[in-house]
Scaffold this motif. Structure first.
Motif, PDB file in Angstrom:
ATOM      1  N   PRO A 147       0.820  -1.218   0.000  1.00  0.00           N
ATOM      2  CA  PRO A 147       0.000   0.000   0.000  1.00  0.00           C
ATOM      3  C   PRO A 147       0.851   1.264   0.000  1.00  0.00           C
ATOM      4  N   ILE A 148       0.429   2.230  -0.788  1.00  0.00           N
ATOM      5  CA  ILE A 148       1.102   3.527  -0.835  1.00  0.00           C
ATOM      6  C   ILE A 148       0.194   4.535  -0.148  1.00  0.00           C
ATOM      7  N   THR A 149       0.591   4.979   1.021  1.00  0.00           N
ATOM      8  CA  THR A 149      -0.210   5.939   1.781  1.00  0.00           C
ATOM      9  C   THR A 149       0.483   7.291   1.894  1.00  0.00           C
ATOM     10  N   THR A 150       1.707   7.346   1.372  1.00  0.00           N
ATOM     11  CA  THR A 150       2.508   8.562   1.461  1.00  0.00           C
ATOM     12  C   THR A 150       3.197   8.801   0.130  1.00  0.00           C
ATOM     13  N   LEU A 151       3.275  10.051  -0.280  1.00  0.00           N
ATOM     14  CA  LEU A 151       3.982  10.416  -1.505  1.00  0.00           C
ATOM     15  C   LEU A 151       5.108  11.386  -1.170  1.00  0.00           C
ATOM     16  N   SER A 152       6.251  11.158  -1.796  1.00  0.00           N
ATOM     17  CA  SER A 152       7.368  12.081  -1.638  1.00  0.00           C
ATOM     18  C   SER A 152       7.368  13.076  -2.786  1.00  0.00           C
ATOM     19  N   LEU A 153       7.977  14.217  -2.542  1.00  0.00           N
ATOM     20  CA  LEU A 153       8.179  15.214  -3.586  1.00  0.00           C
ATOM     21  C   LEU A 153       9.649  15.226  -3.960  1.00  0.00           C
ATOM     22  N   SER A 154       9.942  15.172  -5.255  1.00  0.00           N
ATOM     23  CA  SER A 154      11.330  15.243  -5.696  1.00  0.00           C
ATOM     24  C   SER A 154      11.863  16.651  -5.470  1.00  0.00           C
ATOM     25  N   SER A 155      13.178  16.817  -5.635  1.00  0.00           N
ATOM     26  CA  SER A 155      13.795  18.124  -5.390  1.00  0.00           C
ATOM     27  C   SER A 155      13.409  19.153  -6.437  1.00  0.00           C
ATOM     28  N   GLY A 156      13.005  18.690  -7.628  1.00  0.00           N
ATOM     29  CA  GLY A 156      12.601  19.624  -8.674  1.00  0.00           C
ATOM     30  C   GLY A 156      13.734  20.094  -9.557  1.00  0.00           C
ATOM     31  N   THR A 157      14.926  19.494  -9.417  1.00  0.00           N
ATOM     32  CA  THR A 157      16.078  19.966 -10.188  1.00  0.00           C
ATOM     33  C   THR A 157      16.062  19.493 -11.636  1.00  0.00           C
ATOM     34  N   THR A 158      15.323  18.430 -11.941  1.00  0.00           N
ATOM     35  CA  THR A 158      15.357  17.880 -13.297  1.00  0.00           C
ATOM     36  C   THR A 158      14.592  18.740 -14.292  1.00  0.00           C
ATOM     37  N   GLU A 159      13.350  19.062 -13.985  1.00  0.00           N
ATOM     38  CA  GLU A 159      12.511  19.804 -14.926  1.00  0.00           C
ATOM     39  C   GLU A 159      12.009  21.120 -14.346  1.00  0.00           C
TER      40      GLU A 159
END
Length: 363
Positions: A112-124
């Motif tokens: 089960p996926i109950t949590t989402l992470s946010l990437s650093s945003g450096t790629t796009e």
């Protein structure tokens, strides 16, 4: 839903030297045994991933017509590499959005996926969703435990020493589907594994959770510096999740060192710190230390005269090293991935790594 089964990557969590304490020697032996059998380990681990997750929607597109459970390891590896394409985050983004909106069907993983992470945003230039499960925190703990074992071999540390960590938890929020969203580091610092890591690596962060999760970067940085200097003789190494955090922290120190020294002298806390929880946590730790404050002031005056050259060894004389990370993109040029076990001496390769074991096919 299939029960979670231990994998080749999990014995590190339970490795011990017979008395319940984690053994650096055992951990390194475990890792080096795996490394010497990279081809076998890679094949077996892929099979474990597919056996646990072959029924998810993402994989059904390519593997739905095959009886995965009746295939041997070599055949399964060959099938996977021939029919499941190398993928980037863009291929998973529609699934991520469905998960964020509350779709609970197995889309990418049976777990089960109950949590989402946010990437650093450096790629796009924008942050992206990445699944975060309990296994994600456990894997992070494994990495820290292994890294600490090798680090201790080169830079032995005193058991019970401290770490000056410039680490920060950002605010978390809920998606439309009720999933908690935050950076991967925020999730990890709030997890039980972060506490376990300190005991396994025999070193403890200078700052309490209230400082790490204070939600205000400037206030947390001030407290990190204050507590790091208060425990300066105990600090074994200095670390930061990202290199810019360390640069900004020491830039701040050059401006505020007098104020920090005053707080150490008097056992007080600057009015800059507005958070009541952060104030209480920091004040519960420090007490008036005039001798230490005078020593630090003398060192800082000397450092100012040489443009702060040699700051770390001067203020933290027992620190063995500093550690920080940079971040980057996930673009790749290789259109025919080659397993690690099949690389050849003298050839050049582009390294493609996946850090999400459950999202098979991710590059």
């Amino acid at each position: 839903m299939p029960q979670h089964q231990p994998t080749l990557m999990e014995p590190i969590l339970s490795y011990n030297n017979g008395n319940g304490n984690n053994s650096d020697y055992d951990v390194m032996n475990w890792f080096e045994d795996l490394s010497q059998n990279a081809g076998f380990v890679q094949t077996q681990l892929l099979c474990q991933i597919l056996e646990q997750n072959y029924g998810v929607e993402y994989l059904k597109k390519w593997l739905g017509s095959y009886n995965i459970l009746e295939m041997d390891a070599c055949a399964l590896e060959s099938l996977f590499s021939s029919v499941v394409p190398l993928a980037s985050h863009a291929d998973f983004e529609p699934f991520m959005q469905r998960i964020a909106d509350g779709d609970t069907t197995p889309l990418l993983t049976q777990q089960p996926i109950t949590t989402l992470s946010l990437s650093s945003g450096t790629t796009e230039g924008r942050q992206k969703f990445v699944p975060f499960t309990r296994h994600s925190a456990q894997t992070t703990l494994q990495i820290f435990t292994l890294a600490a074992a090798y680090r201790s071999r080169v830079y032995p540390i005193r058991e019970g020493g401290r770490v000056l960590e410039f680490i920060y938890s950002s605010n978390r929020f809920k998606t439309k589907g009720g999933l908690t969203v935050g950076t991967a580091t925020t999730h990890y610092y709030a997890s039980e594994e972060f506490k376990i890591k300190q005991h396994k690596t025999k070193s403890f962060t200078c700052s309490p959770q209230e400082v790490i999760s204070g939600g205000d970067y400037k206030q947390s940085t001030y407290c990190h510096l204050l507590l790091g200097l208060y425990f300066s003789d105990q600090v074994e190494f200095i670390t930061s999740a990202f290199i810019y955090s360390m640069v900004q922290a020491f830039t701040t120190f050059e401006e505020l060192w007098r104020e920090i020294c005053n707080d150490i002298r008097d056992g007080t806390l600057s009015s800059r710190i507005k958070s009541s929880k952060m104030r209480k946590a920091a004040l519960d730790i420090i007490s008036p230390s005039p001798n230490l404050a005078s020593k630090l002031e003398d060192s800082c005056k000397e450092l100012e005269g040489v443009d702060w050259f040699g700051l770390i060894p001067k203020l933290w004389p027992n620190a063995k090293h500093e550690k920080k990370l940079s971040s980057g993109g996930d673009d790749f040029m290789e259109d025919k991935p080659i397993p690690l076990s099949q690389i050849k001496v003298g050839q050049e390769y582009e390294v493609v790594l996946t850090t999400s074991r459950d999202c098979t096919g991710a590059g």
